[in-house]
Scaffold this active site. Structure first.
Site, short mmCIF file in Angstrom:
data_model
loop_
_atom_site.label_atom_id
_atom_site.label_comp_id
_atom_site.label_asym_id
_atom_site.label_seq_id
_atom_site.Cartn_x
_atom_site.Cartn_y
_atom_site.Cartn_z
N LYS A 38 0.81 -1.29 -0.15
CA LYS A 38 0.01 0.02 -0.03
C LYS A 38 0.94 1.35 0.01
O LYS A 38 2.21 1.19 0.17
CB LYS A 38 -1.04 -0.05 1.48
CG LYS A 38 -1.94 -1.35 1.38
CD LYS A 38 -2.87 -1.00 2.22
CE LYS A 38 -3.92 -2.37 2.22
NZ LYS A 38 -5.06 -2.08 3.19
N HIS B 130 -2.19 -5.77 1.60
CA HIS B 130 -3.51 -6.61 1.44
C HIS B 130 -3.01 -7.99 0.89
O HIS B 130 -2.21 -7.95 -0.04
CB HIS B 130 -4.35 -5.91 0.36
CG HIS B 130 -5.56 -6.65 -0.05
ND1 HIS B 130 -6.62 -6.94 0.51
CD2 HIS B 130 -5.57 -7.54 -1.19
CE1 HIS B 130 -7.50 -7.74 -0.12
NE2 HIS B 130 -6.80 -8.23 -1.17
P1 CMP Z 1 -7.44 -4.78 3.59
O1 CMP Z 1 -6.56 -6.24 3.99
O2 CMP Z 1 -6.73 -4.32 2.40
O3 CMP Z 1 -8.97 -4.98 3.37
C1 CMP Z 1 -9.89 -3.92 3.56
C2 CMP Z 1 -9.22 -2.66 4.31
O4 CMP Z 1 -10.01 -1.93 4.89
C3 CMP Z 1 -8.15 -3.09 5.38
O5 CMP Z 1 -7.08 -4.14 4.71
C4 CMP Z 1 -7.94 -2.08 6.10
O6 CMP Z 1 -6.70 -1.21 5.86
C5 CMP Z 1 -9.16 -0.94 5.86
N1 CMP Z 1 -9.83 -1.04 7.00
C6 CMP Z 1 -10.60 -2.28 7.74
N2 CMP Z 1 -11.38 -1.81 8.91
C7 CMP Z 1 -11.03 -0.50 8.82
C8 CMP Z 1 -11.25 0.49 9.62
N3 CMP Z 1 -12.05 0.28 10.74
N4 CMP Z 1 -10.80 1.91 9.47
C9 CMP Z 1 -10.18 2.08 8.40
N5 CMP Z 1 -9.94 1.17 7.37
C10 CMP Z 1 -10.43 -0.22 7.52
#
Ligand code: CMP
Length: 140
Positions: A11, A117
């Protein structure tokens, strides 16, 4: 154990701090092979499509903003049990809850800027890979 492929995004918090190589070293040390990789600026539309499953969540706008704030590195990783292996290496979504030695414990800044991710299942891995790579981009 089956040889699998998974989709990874390093990211903007990683590229901004010049940590691409450090994270890739952790990926390779875990036994995963980077079989495709490209550094891109994700468009708003690409980010909205990629994270469509989260579109009703309160953090969706913030998520799209953060994923388009700078370069990302999209990758295909291959190895034995790659999907679970990479999720384990990432650690918990919230870096405050991530175990020692994981990418998010070592490098992530917050739940929103959580460094990387990884796909959560074979079906989503196939869909996510196809959003960014076509056959000849992937050299196993
Ligand atoms: P990722 O694995 O990329 O999948 C979804 C993304 O949403 C996660 O990682 C986080 O970066 C983001 N995310 C999940 N929960 C929250 C939250 N409560 N606030 C902000 N970002 C979030």
């Amino acid at each position: 154990m089956a040889i699998e492929r998974t989709f990874s995004i390093l990211k903007p918090d990683v590229t901004r701090r010049n940590l691409t190589g450090a994270v890739n070293a952790m990926i390779e040390a875990a036994g995963l092979c980077i079989i495709a990789q490209r550094r891109i600026l994700m468009t708003r539309r690409q980010a909205e499509t990629f994270y469509a499953v989260h579109k009703e969540r309160p953090f969706f706008g913030e998520l799209v903003e953060s994923m388009t704030a700078g370069p990302v590195v999209v990758q295909v990783l291959e190895g034995a049990d790659a999907i679970k292996k990479y999720r384990d290496l990432l650690g918990a979504t919230d870096p405050a809850k991530a175990a020692a030695g994981t990418i998010r414990k070592e490098h992530a800044l917050s739940v929103g800027e959580n460094s990387a991710h990884g796909s959560d299942a074979p079906e989503t891995a196939a869909i996510e890979i196809a959003q960014f790579f076509s056959g000849n981009d992937i050299i196993a």
